[in-house]
Design a protein around this motif. Structure first.
Motif, mmCIF file in Angstrom:
data_model
loop_
_atom_site.group_PDB
_atom_site.id
_atom_site.type_symbol
_atom_site.label_atom_id
_atom_site.label_comp_id
_atom_site.label_asym_id
_atom_site.label_seq_id
_atom_site.Cartn_x
_atom_site.Cartn_y
_atom_site.Cartn_z
ATOM 1 N N CYS A 1 0.833 -1.199 0.000
ATOM 2 C CA CYS A 1 0.000 0.000 0.000
ATOM 3 C C CYS A 1 0.872 1.255 0.000
ATOM 4 C CB CYS A 1 -0.931 -0.008 1.199
ATOM 5 S SG CYS A 1 -0.067 0.192 2.759
ATOM 6 N N GLY A 2 0.282 2.357 -0.344
ATOM 7 C CA GLY A 2 1.023 3.613 -0.355
ATOM 8 C C GLY A 2 0.147 4.737 -0.869
ATOM 9 N N CYS B 1 -3.524 -3.199 -2.530
ATOM 10 C CA CYS B 1 -4.117 -1.866 -2.600
ATOM 11 C C CYS B 1 -3.402 -1.034 -3.665
ATOM 12 C CB CYS B 1 -4.125 -1.206 -1.226
ATOM 13 S SG CYS B 1 -5.438 0.037 -1.135
ATOM 14 N N LEU B 2 -2.479 -0.157 -3.296
ATOM 15 C CA LEU B 2 -1.746 0.576 -4.325
ATOM 16 C C LEU B 2 -1.108 -0.404 -5.315
ATOM 17 C CD1 LEU B 2 -0.522 3.172 -5.505
ATOM 18 C CD2 LEU B 2 1.369 2.912 -3.892
ATOM 19 N N HIS C 1 -3.538 -1.145 -7.877
ATOM 20 C CA HIS C 1 -3.685 0.011 -8.773
ATOM 21 C C HIS C 1 -2.565 -0.016 -9.820
ATOM 22 C CE1 HIS C 1 -5.966 2.500 -5.448
ATOM 23 N NE2 HIS C 1 -6.370 1.250 -5.529
ATOM 24 N N GLU D 1 -5.306 9.821 -8.743
ATOM 25 C CA GLU D 1 -4.502 10.211 -7.582
ATOM 26 C C GLU D 1 -3.160 10.797 -8.036
ATOM 27 O OE1 GLU D 1 -3.525 6.995 -4.845
ATOM 28 O OE2 GLU D 1 -2.636 8.388 -3.406
ATOM 29 N N ARG E 1 -8.493 0.307 3.174
ATOM 30 C CA ARG E 1 -8.087 1.667 3.555
ATOM 31 C C ARG E 1 -7.624 2.391 2.299
ATOM 32 N NH1 ARG E 1 -3.040 4.261 5.737
ATOM 33 N NH2 ARG E 1 -3.787 6.064 6.873
ATOM 34 N N HIS E 2 -8.554 2.960 1.565
ATOM 35 C CA HIS E 2 -8.190 3.633 0.314
ATOM 36 C C HIS E 2 -9.287 4.586 -0.126
ATOM 37 C CE1 HIS E 2 -10.872 1.026 -2.210
ATOM 38 N NE2 HIS E 2 -10.792 0.304 -1.119
ATOM 39 N N ARG E 3 -8.920 5.454 -1.085
ATOM 40 C CA ARG E 3 -9.891 6.390 -1.654
ATOM 41 C C ARG E 3 -10.183 6.090 -3.114
ATOM 42 N NH1 ARG E 3 -10.240 10.568 2.102
ATOM 43 N NH2 ARG E 3 -8.288 10.856 3.220
ATOM 44 N N TYR E 4 -9.260 5.376 -3.775
ATOM 45 C CA TYR E 4 -9.382 5.187 -5.220
ATOM 46 C C TYR E 4 -9.761 3.748 -5.530
ATOM 47 C CZ TYR E 4 -7.296 9.771 -5.383
ATOM 48 O OH TYR E 4 -7.075 11.115 -5.200
HETATM 49 N N1 GLN Z 1 -3.385 5.660 -2.390
HETATM 50 C C1 GLN Z 1 -4.344 4.674 -2.789
HETATM 51 C C2 GLN Z 1 -5.765 5.066 -2.424
HETATM 52 O O1 GLN Z 1 -5.972 5.921 -1.624
HETATM 53 C C3 GLN Z 1 -3.994 3.316 -2.219
HETATM 54 C C4 GLN Z 1 -4.127 3.256 -0.731
HETATM 55 C C5 GLN Z 1 -3.469 2.036 -0.152
HETATM 56 O O2 GLN Z 1 -2.569 1.459 -0.743
HETATM 57 N N2 GLN Z 1 -3.888 1.618 1.024
HETATM 58 O O3 GLN Z 1 -6.699 4.518 -2.946
#
Ligand code: GLN
Length: 539
Positions: free
Chosen positions: A360-361, A388-389, A392, A412, A467-470
């Motif tokens: 994640c990041g 997560c990231l 993406h 993002e 835990r993410h927004r995208y």
């Molecule tokens: N930055 C990305 C988002 O907000 C991924 C978050 C994450 O890796 N937890 O969706």
């Protein structure tokens, strides 16, 4: 009646207070008690969610979506009790609640003060955990920071009051200190003596001392410490440096009869101790054969704590697969200017990696390097796990390199991309506040049969934490799947993509959630387990 154990620390931070508190929890569970863990964090942030991983380490997410201190991850890995927002108390939350009540006029015109209003709020939050379920026997409360810090005073004062109100047999103080070594290996107990004095000045007499030391303390040293601190000689314990794994700490404490002393002091009849799970972890640790090298390509590589649960989950997977997992930490920015193979491939100066994990990041920095790492793993058929990231990145890489949409991106990182294959969740569009506003906590995903993820879990419905927004942009779902990228999991309403997989690849899986939060040394996360199994097979 509930029992309470307050775990504090002295001399300096990073002594392993979280692991010590968790190990006490594990031992008491082994004695058949129902244990709940609480962390008190003296910082003024309402939660850990708005803090940089460099400041604070990882943000541990609970089922109910609380963004907590990484010690809750320790509790989850060592103990069984439920963890939620209630188990993470910060100064920010306490003051926020007290000030809200003051504005509502609920203090009847009184002057609102640290004692009793702030301390009462702390105590009522600890009591709420104790009362959450009827069968709770012991609540272990870890107080963050070091005795002597200005910030932790209200928490120590709340502990003092609870010890006084509940009586010594119902509320114990366990204090963790450091025994330092100077000159030719001489052990120094003075900082420990001072640390206990600082506790006594707060009105708390520690019942047990756990001394972090380079070696096991001998009896004479323990007696000397006991003499200076008013602690019983048999209640002075060592937490030696351990060169195997932190999961040995419960055994190290058990061998010193730490749980027996706690039971005696709490007046609980001694019961049969079952610490088999920890012996089994150590047996599996010793039985591991061979090694796999996992390249973790991420953003916050300098600080181990920034991906704490992730590294632990890889370790658990290694235990389950019977193989040592060597972490090769790669700052993705380092891949920007070079060919990914030069850093990840067999001929790389570091010896290369057998599998790639992109964790994640947040934010733009390092994204190019991650996309390169994903492309390298896809084309070279090296197992890849995107979390997560990291998922993406898989989608962006696929869109750029397979569909040839060279500007494909997440909004993002590039809000002006003509191919925004990852975009803001609908519910996020109007969000203004940063704190606690992401998609957070456990939710259900439905797995598609015939996929790696389905094989890992062995069932269709799973609950993992987010835990993410995208998210994956649905406007591209048809084109992307038509080009071969598999959608392996969806939310039950089919609306959000929860997992993607590469076709014709040994194991290339991306997930929108963070399965590391549920991994335990006694039961690895199925996805981490299968990732490591695939890496070993592919090696
Ligand atoms: N930055 C990305 C988002 O907000 C991924 C978050 C994450 O890796 N937890 O969706």
């Amino acid at each position: 009646m509930n029992k309470f154990i307050f775990v504090s620390g002295g001399v300096c931070s990073s002594l392993g207070k979280g692991v010590a508190a968790s190990s006490i929890g594990a031992l008491l569970e082994g004695r058949g008690l129902n244990v709940r863990m609480v962390k008190c964090d003296p910082y003024i942030n309402v939660d850990a969610g708005t803090q940089s991983p460099y400041q604070h380490g990882e943000v541990y997410v609970t089922d109910d979506g609380a963004q907590t201190d990484l010690d809750l991850g320790n509790y989850a890995r060592f103990t069984r009790g439920r963890l939620s927002q209630a188990n993470s108390i910060t100064t920010g939350q306490v003051y926020e609640a007290v000030i809200r009540k003051e504005r509502e006029g609920r203090y009847d015109g009184r002057c609102v003060q640290v004692i009793p209003h702030i301390t009462n709020e702390i105590k009522s939050r600890i009591m709420a955990v104790a009362k959450e379920s009827e069968d709770t026997d012991v609540v272990i409360v870890e107080i963050g920071g070091t005795v002597g810090d200005i910030e932790s005073i209200p928490f120590l004062e709340a502990a003092r009051q609870m010890i006084h109100e509940n009586g010594k047999t119902n509320a114990l103080s366990v204090h963790l200190t450091l025994i330092t070594e100077v000159g030719g290996g001489e052990l120094k107990t003075k900082p420990t003596q001072h640390s206990v004095k600082a506790m006594q000045e707060m009105g708390i007499q520690p019942d047990l001392l756990i001394c972090r030391a380079p070696v096991m303390l001998d009896e004479a040293t323990c007696r000397k410490i006991a003499l200076f601190t008013n602690v019983d000689p048999d209640a002075v314990f060592t937490s030696p440096n351990i060169d195997t794994t932190i999961y040995k700490v419960p055994i190290v404490f058990f061998d010193q009869k730490l749980d027996e002393v706690i039971l005696r002091k709490m007046g609980v009849e001694s019961r049969h101790a079952d610490i088999r799970p920890w012996y089994s972890v150590m047996e599996r640790f010793a039985a591991r054969k061979g090694k796999v090298r996992i390249g973790v390509v991420g953003k916050y590589m300098e600080l181990h704590d920034a991906y704490k649960s992730l590294y632990e989950a890889l370790f658990h997977a290694g235990l389950e697969c019977g193989v040592e997992v060597e972490l090769v930490k790669i700052d993705s920015s380092a891949l920007k200017e070079t060919d990914a193979g030069a850093v990840l491939g067999r001929d790389a100066p570091n010896g290369g990696v057998d599998g790639v994990l992109v964790p994640c990041g947040f934010g733009q920095r390092g994204i190019t390097g991650m996309v390169k790492a994903a492309a390298w793993a896809r084309l070279n058929k090296v197992p890849y796990f995107g979390i997560c990231l990291g998922m993406h990145i898989m989608v962006i890489e696929w869109a750029r390199n397979v569909l040839n949409w060279s500007d494909a991106d997440s909004t993002e990182f590039n809000p002006d991309s003509k191919h925004p294959v990852m975009g803001l969740l609908e519910e996020q569009a109007d969000v203004q506040n940063y704190g606690g506003t992401m998609r957070l906590g456990a939710s259900e995903s439905v797995l598609q049969e015939g996929t790696h993820i389905f094989a890992a879990y062995g069932r269709k419905q799973i609950w993992e934490r987010h835990r993410h927004r995208y998210e994956f942009s649905n406007q591209y779902r048809n084109e992307i799947t038509a080009s071969g990228l598999k959608i392996a999991a969806l939310t039950p309403d089919n609306n959000l993509v929860e997992s993607v997989e590469w076709p014709d690849h040994p194991w290339g899986v991306g997930v929108q959630f963070q399965p590391e939060f549920q991994s335990k040394p006694t039961a690895a996360s199925p996805l981490f387990r299968d990732f490591i199994a695939a890496v070993r097979k592919n090696k």
